[in-house]
Design a protein around this motif. Structure first.
Motif, PDB file in Angstrom:
ATOM      1  N   UNK A 136       0.839  -1.193   0.000  1.00  0.00           N
ATOM      2  CA  UNK A 136       0.000   0.000   0.000  1.00  0.00           C
ATOM      3  C   UNK A 136       0.875   1.245   0.000  1.00  0.00           C
ATOM      4  N   UNK A 137       0.427   2.251  -0.680  1.00  0.00           N
ATOM      5  CA  UNK A 137       1.080   3.551  -0.636  1.00  0.00           C
ATOM      6  C   UNK A 137       1.349   3.919   0.829  1.00  0.00           C
ATOM      7  N   UNK A 138       2.628   4.185   1.171  1.00  0.00           N
ATOM      8  CA  UNK A 138       2.956   4.429   2.580  1.00  0.00           C
ATOM      9  C   UNK A 138       2.116   5.534   3.207  1.00  0.00           C
ATOM     10  N   UNK A 139       1.743   6.504   2.406  1.00  0.00           N
ATOM     11  CA  UNK A 139       0.935   7.608   2.936  1.00  0.00           C
ATOM     12  C   UNK A 139      -0.372   7.091   3.526  1.00  0.00           C
ATOM     13  N   UNK A 140      -0.835   5.968   2.987  1.00  0.00           N
ATOM     14  CA  UNK A 140      -2.130   5.459   3.425  1.00  0.00           C
ATOM     15  C   UNK A 140      -2.001   4.502   4.600  1.00  0.00           C
ATOM     16  N   UNK A 141      -0.751   4.196   5.000  1.00  0.00           N
ATOM     17  CA  UNK A 141      -0.584   3.253   6.120  1.00  0.00           C
ATOM     18  C   UNK A 141      -0.606   4.008   7.438  1.00  0.00           C
TER      19      UNK A 141
END
Lengths: 689, 171
Positions: free
Chosen positions: A179-184
């Motif tokens: 997942x896009x790290x921003x969304x983790x």
């Protein structure tokens, strides 16, 4: 296997939905209850069906079936379980399914209500819900299929297809991209569902509005039925926006909470038109005015909801090329255009039936002030819409890309927001139907005089910024008037029935929860405004490179760089974590840990600030750069954000107020009976408020 | 500067002009003697510029390598004594108008500034018309509503009493 099952369920959902539309239209035209009932069953069936689809995707995500492209794109083996599940809305294909799932559940819930008083709406509510569902499900099947898989063709090349091409063998990647790290981030886990819940709930009032237009039942019924839905939609949308801002503040690492990014604006626009709608329907309920305008507002909100869904996930508005290359862009625009045009055509057809019943008596009456409120909200909306769209238009006609950045929005919406604050102070004191300068002035002069104390105090304390002084005054003015309204109500109750303060307050608020919940929301807005004034007008920053033991100062604060650790984590990150000590005026306050996470799988860095947060201010420290070998020099950026915590605190108050206003009544029909008296005796216009 | 022209000056010529200007300025400017501009001075300029590759991120906060290099470039230019305006013009010449936080006011870009106020004024006019027409229609009529009731305690107790009554009757 599971992919095929999920896809099958998706196709059946589409078929059932299309059947439901035809059954409902036929049933309505032929006045056949059996057909309408059949359409209702179809509507109810879509929910379990689309649940199967969503559960199939979750199953694939959790089991790491990387042959499925969507799973490959949004998960990796190192991700924790809760992120694998919530990766359902981590990408476009999954988000569309999630949207459909929410819509099916809400629309099903609506079809289960009691319909005795408005039976004629039912088929058309079903039609509108199902048409929307068909659009999203169709999009999932034909354009953004979450179940497509990787195959190795006989020729040795890679292919992406739903079904096995002849001679091809399944191609299973070893691991996903993650997942896009921003969304983790926990904030990102709940922020999108909140926004989507808000988006989807607005479909219901729209469906009833269209049903009212088609059936010609143009009284207030559709508004009364859907008032709570609109409030709930608004609640979730507000919650989504606040959570999104908080997430940006915690994760994006640029010291702010709102960047006027097109994606943010996309979620903000339906909120603007929705807020205008919530105020404007009150005029129709109390005074029978502006029926056409309310229709326009809900149609606009629906279009903006679809527009927002499309914008938040696709990113295709970033350039003309991205737009023309994706099939999704033109389809979304086409759908928005067609539904908007049909809705307007229906509205024009009923134009005369929607004439205002009452008349405006005074330019200072509450309805006139609400109209001004609508004007200001629409003004902000126009600025937002145009700002988002203009880069595209510019690129289309001149080939030149331009940025429409925060300064544009701040300058153009600032005065409009200030105007809204002012109205928020004045409007609660004006009466429905009739107010004069004299009555308004009489009610207002005391809070006005007292509120002047705040900017004077701020001036004495050294604030010289004119906009800040004005804004502080507005906040004080609105807060005082709102509290004064509470005070008057409570005092009257106490005198009349000898209740104590708390019981009086409780009874007052529960008697007219929309009104007093609304006032709590206003207080929340004022508190949020304080935070916004603090960070927008008084934020300071500094950046510098210091060795271990070195110090940097910003205002009263000093930070000391203690050490920097660099290590790998089990979930595939390389973390650089600095330890800094914070002092204020020489007094030690504690340590902060700003860090930089580098995600190996997606090759993205993330800057996580170390924040010391109090109600007075936030010290926000970012790790910008470091010398990897010697660790002698580490670059920090420090922001000082005064009052910003009031933004989040105000958010809580705001949400609480919305809950108070939207909590279900024991008997919703009391409201109807009460308002029905309006036509009998004019004095009720005021007392029913 | 040359913002009115569609095409920027060819770079060598541009650099020469800037260079000559700078020689002139640096004679008088104290700032030019500052060997390495601080991060804060760099950020002050970078804040005004937008990353030419990422969407909607200003250069002072953009975490990518490319942006770090652009910041280094700003530092170099500042060290060479360039003014903020000159650096901005340089970036526009290199990467186009999109590096500015708002569109420059020329050509089609005027639309972005003019249209919203125009629509808003249209809205104001519309509201004015609606309010006027409603007032006119009503001006020779006796208001069916009572005048503003006295907003003192008797009114409120009356209001409460009436609400209570309607509730009972309604149920």
């Amino acid at each position: 296997m599971v992919s095929n099952f999920g896809f099958g369920a998706l196709v059946i959902t589409l078929v059932v939905s299309i059947y439901g539309i035809f059954a409902a239209v036929y049933g309505a035209r032929k006045n056949s209850l059996a057909w309408v009932e059949s359409a209702r069953k179809a509507m109810l069936l879509t929910f379990p069906l689309i649940s199967l689809v969503a559960l199939s995707i979750i199953f694939l995500l959790v089991n790491g079936d990387y042959q499925v492209q969507y799973v490959y794109n949004v998960t990796s083996s190192t991700m924790p379980m809760y992120l694998k599940v919530t990766a359902l809305w981590g990408g476009q294909a999954g988000s569309l399914i999630f949207w459909s799932w929410l819509l099916a559940s809400f629309a099903s819930a609506v079809t289960l209500r009691k319909w005795q008083r408005d039976r004629e709406f039912l088929p058309w509510v079903i039609v509108v819900s199902l048409v929307t569902l068909v659009f999203f499900v169709g999009m999932s099947i034909f354009i953004e299929n979450p179940f497509v898989r990787f195959w190795q063709t006989a020729g040795g090349s890679e292919a992406v297809a739903m079904f096995q091409p002849t001679g091809a063998t399944p191609l299973v990647p070893f691991d996903g991209r993650g997942l896009n790290p921003l969304l983790r981030h926990p904030g990102m886990v709940i922020h999108p569902p909140m926004l989507y819940l808000g988006f989807v709930s607005f479909v219901i009032p729209f469906a009833f509005a269209i049903a009212a237009l088609i059936t010609g039942r143009t009284d207030d019924r559709w508004i009364r039925v859907t008032r709570r839905w609109a409030l709930v939609a608004w609640l979730f949308l507000s919650l989504g926006l606040v959570l999104g801002s908080r997430w940006a503040y915690d994760v994006l690492g640029w010291g702010g909470y709102w960047a006027w990014d097109p994606v943010e604006i996309a979620a903000f626009m339906p909120w603007l038109s929705g807020t205008a709608f919530l105020h404007s329907v009150m005029i129709q309920e109390k005074r029978g005015l502006f029926k056409r305008w309310n229709m326009i507002l809900i149609i606009l909100t629906y279009s903006l909801v679809i527009f927002g869904t499309f914008l938040t996930r696709s990113g295709v508005l970033s350039s003309v090329h991205a737009f023309s290359q994706s099939a999704i862009g033109p389809l979304f625009f086409g759908y928005i255009g067609v539904t908007f045009a049909i809705s307007l055509a229906l509205l024009l057809q009923r134009w005369n039936a929607l004439r205002s019943e009452g008349e405006m008596h005074s330019l200072l009456s509450r309805e006139a002030l609400f109209l001004l409120n609508n004007l200001l909200f629409m003004g902000i909306l126009v600025v937002c819409f145009w700002g988002v769209l203009f880069p595209l238009i510019s690129e289309l006609f001149t080939g030149q890309k331009v940025t429409v950045g925060p300064p544009f929005y701040e300058r153009s919406t600032g005065p409009l927001f200030a105007g809204l604050l002012l109205l928020m102070g004045v409007a609660p004191l004006s009466a429905w139907g009739h107010s004069t300068v004299k009555t308004l002035g009489k009610a207002m002069w005391k809070p006005f005089v007292v509120s002047l104390a705040i900017p004077i105090l701020a001036y004495v304390l050294g604030v010289r910024h004119f906009a800040a002084l004005l804004a502080f005054w507005l906040c004080a003015f609105v807060a005082l008037i709102t509290l004064y309204e509470y005070y008057r109500g409570v005092a009257a109750r106490m005198r009349r029935s000898e209740e104590n303060v708390f019981i009086a307050l409780w009874n007052l608020a529960s008697r007219n929860r929309r009104r007093y919940g609304g006032y709590i929301i206003h207080i929340g807005v004022v508190l949020m405004a304080l935070g916004i004034i603090g960070i927008e007008l008084f934020q300071t920053e500094t950046q510098g490179t210091i060795p271990p033991g070195g110090q940097m100062a910003l205002g009263d604060y000093t930070i000391t760089f203690d050490k920097l650790d660099i290590f790998d984590t089990a979930d595939g990150r390389n973390v650089a974590r600095a330890v800094v000590s914070v002092e204020r005026d020489g007094k030690y306050l504690g340590q902060l840990y700003p860090r930089r996470d580098y995600y190996y799988d997606s090759q993205q860095p993330m800057t996580i600030p170390g924040v010391r947060s109090t109600m007075e201010d936030d010290l926000y420290v970012l790790l910008v750069d470091w010398e990897p070998i010697s660790s002698t020099g580490v670059t920090f950026k420090i922001y000082h954000n005064p009052l910003v915590n009031w933004l989040w605190f105000g958010g809580f108050v705001f949400i609480f107020g919305t809950l108070v206003a939207s909590w279900p009544d024991k008997d919703p029909e009391t409201v109807r009976v009460r308002s029905a008296k309006r036509k009998l005796s004019p004095s009720e216009v005021q007392s029913a408020d | 500067m040359n913002s009115a022209k569609k095409k920027p000056l060819p770079f060598p010529l541009f650099a020469l002009v800037i260079g000559l200007l700078l020689v002139g300025i640096s004679f008088f400017s104290v700032q030019a003697q500052n060997p390495t501009p601080s991060d804060n001075e760099v950020n002050k300029v970078a804040k005004e510029l937008y990353c030419p590759v990422c969407e909607n991120i200003s250069l002072d906060v953009c975490p990518t390598q490319a942006c770090a290099q652009w910041r280094a470039l700003i530092r170099e230019k500042l060290a060479a004594g360039w003014s903020e305006e000159q650096i901005k013009d340089y970036f526009v010449a290199q990467y186009g108008d999109r590096v500015l936080s708002t569109p420059p006011t020329r050509g089609l870009n005027w639309l972005v500034y003019i249209l919203p106020p125009l629509i808003f004024l249209g809205g104001v006019y519309l509201v004015y018309r609606v309010l006027r027409s409603m007032k006119n229609k009503n001006s020779d009529m006796v208001s069916p509503l009572p005048a503003e009731p006295d907003q003192t305690d008797p009114y409120f107790s009356q209001l409460e009493a009436e609400l209570e009554q309607h509730r009972k009757h309604g149920e």
